[in-house]
Design a protein around this motif. Structure first.
Motif, short mmCIF file in Angstrom:
data_model
loop_
_atom_site.label_atom_id
_atom_site.label_comp_id
_atom_site.label_asym_id
_atom_site.label_seq_id
_atom_site.Cartn_x
_atom_site.Cartn_y
_atom_site.Cartn_z
N GLU A 78 0.81 -1.21 0.00
CA GLU A 78 0.00 0.00 0.00
C GLU A 78 0.85 1.27 0.00
O GLU A 78 0.32 2.38 -0.10
CB GLU A 78 -0.94 0.00 1.20
N ALA A 79 2.16 1.11 0.12
CA ALA A 79 3.06 2.26 0.08
C ALA A 79 3.51 2.57 -1.34
O ALA A 79 4.38 3.41 -1.56
CB ALA A 79 4.28 2.00 0.96
N VAL A 80 2.90 1.90 -2.31
CA VAL A 80 3.20 2.14 -3.73
C VAL A 80 2.02 2.93 -4.32
O VAL A 80 0.86 2.52 -4.19
CB VAL A 80 3.40 0.81 -4.49
N HIS A 81 2.34 4.06 -4.95
CA HIS A 81 1.29 4.93 -5.46
C HIS A 81 1.59 5.40 -6.89
O HIS A 81 2.76 5.56 -7.26
CB HIS A 81 1.15 6.18 -4.57
N LYS A 82 0.54 5.64 -7.64
CA LYS A 82 0.69 6.21 -8.98
C LYS A 82 0.25 7.66 -8.93
O LYS A 82 -0.86 7.96 -8.48
CB LYS A 82 -0.16 5.43 -10.00
N VAL A 83 1.12 8.56 -9.36
CA VAL A 83 0.83 9.99 -9.29
C VAL A 83 0.89 10.60 -10.69
O VAL A 83 1.44 10.03 -11.62
CB VAL A 83 1.82 10.72 -8.35
N ASN A 84 0.32 11.79 -10.81
CA ASN A 84 0.27 12.49 -12.09
C ASN A 84 1.66 12.91 -12.55
O ASN A 84 2.47 13.40 -11.75
CB ASN A 84 -0.63 13.72 -11.95
N ARG A 85 1.95 12.73 -13.81
CA ARG A 85 3.25 13.13 -14.36
C ARG A 85 3.50 14.62 -14.22
O ARG A 85 4.65 15.07 -14.15
CB ARG A 85 3.33 12.76 -15.85
N ASP A 86 2.43 15.40 -14.18
CA ASP A 86 2.57 16.86 -14.16
C ASP A 86 3.37 17.37 -12.97
O ASP A 86 4.00 18.43 -13.05
CB ASP A 86 1.20 17.53 -14.17
N ILE A 87 3.33 16.63 -11.85
CA ILE A 87 4.05 17.13 -10.68
C ILE A 87 5.57 17.05 -10.87
O ILE A 87 6.32 17.63 -10.10
CB ILE A 87 3.65 16.37 -9.40
N PHE A 88 6.00 16.35 -11.91
CA PHE A 88 7.43 16.24 -12.20
C PHE A 88 7.81 17.05 -13.44
O PHE A 88 8.87 16.82 -14.03
CB PHE A 88 7.82 14.78 -12.41
N SER A 89 6.96 17.97 -13.82
CA SER A 89 7.22 18.79 -15.01
C SER A 89 7.77 20.15 -14.62
O SER A 89 7.40 20.73 -13.60
CB SER A 89 5.94 18.97 -15.82
#
Length: 208
Positions: A78-89
């Protein structure tokens, strides 16, 4: 030697991880002239590691293992998450230079607290990050020698207090590069003899 707080301890060691299937890997090794140094009782190393080491005299050799529950816990899916690419732009462009599979990055939660995460996968619809400690689920084996174990001086204690207040590493390795043997609760590395609950070291005694 009885367990004591405020002891200045210096050790050289090799840290191995032992996976559930029995595979053994060298994770950390102190370098010549750069031992892992810490003061007991300040929580800069894994509790179980410190308890083993603080009872040993100078010159003593050691070889012991810590179970996951004594080190970085079991692996948590549960410590694995998928996040939006935009936060790394940056300026509308994905930061490929710093964000790549396997990279360990510093992130910030909604309360503006920093934490470390590993980039597990990059896809068009998002980036999967893993916030487990890199050694979560592993049994740890420490093999080494106690180089020094004595009461810490007032200056050494003050140096550690300065570190805990954010004014330096405090682990005695000067620059904390390549494994100071300190917890660094996941800020910049794994290290392990430390409570490295992964701030920059693994808890085993190194800064990552």
């Amino acid at each position: 030697m009885d367990n004591k707080q405020n002891n200045y301890i210096s050790v050289s060691y090799q840290l191995y991880s032992i996976s559930a299937d029995g595979q053994k890997n060298l994770e950390e090794e102190t370098q010549q002239g750069r031992p892992f140094q810490f003061i007991s009782g300040f929580g800069v190393s894994l509790d179980a590691f410190e308890q083993k080491i603080v009872a040993l005299e100078q010159g003593a050799k050691f070889d012991f293992t810590l179970q996951p529950s004594e080190a970085f816990g079991e692996y948590d899916a549960e410590a694995v998450h998928k996040v939006n690419r935009d936060i790394f732009s940056i300026n509308g462009h994905f930061d490929h230079e710093n964000i790549f599979e396997g990279a360990v990055i510093t992130m910030m939660d909604a309360d503006e607290k920093r934490f470390m995460a590993r980039v597990a996968k990059i896809e068009e619809d998002g980036v999967t990050i893993d916030t487990n400690h890199p050694l979560a689920g592993s049994t740890l084996q420490f093999v080494g020698e106690v180089l020094e174990n004595r009461p810490a001086t007032n200056e050494e204690i003050q140096h550690m207090l300065n570190h805990l207040s954010g004014e330096g590493c405090g682990c005695g390795c000067d620059d904390c590069e390549g494994g100071c043997g300190h917890d660094h609760k996941h800020e910049d590395g794994c290290g392990c003899g430390h409570d490295h609950k992964h701030e920059g070291g693994c808890g085993c005694g190194h800064c990552h």
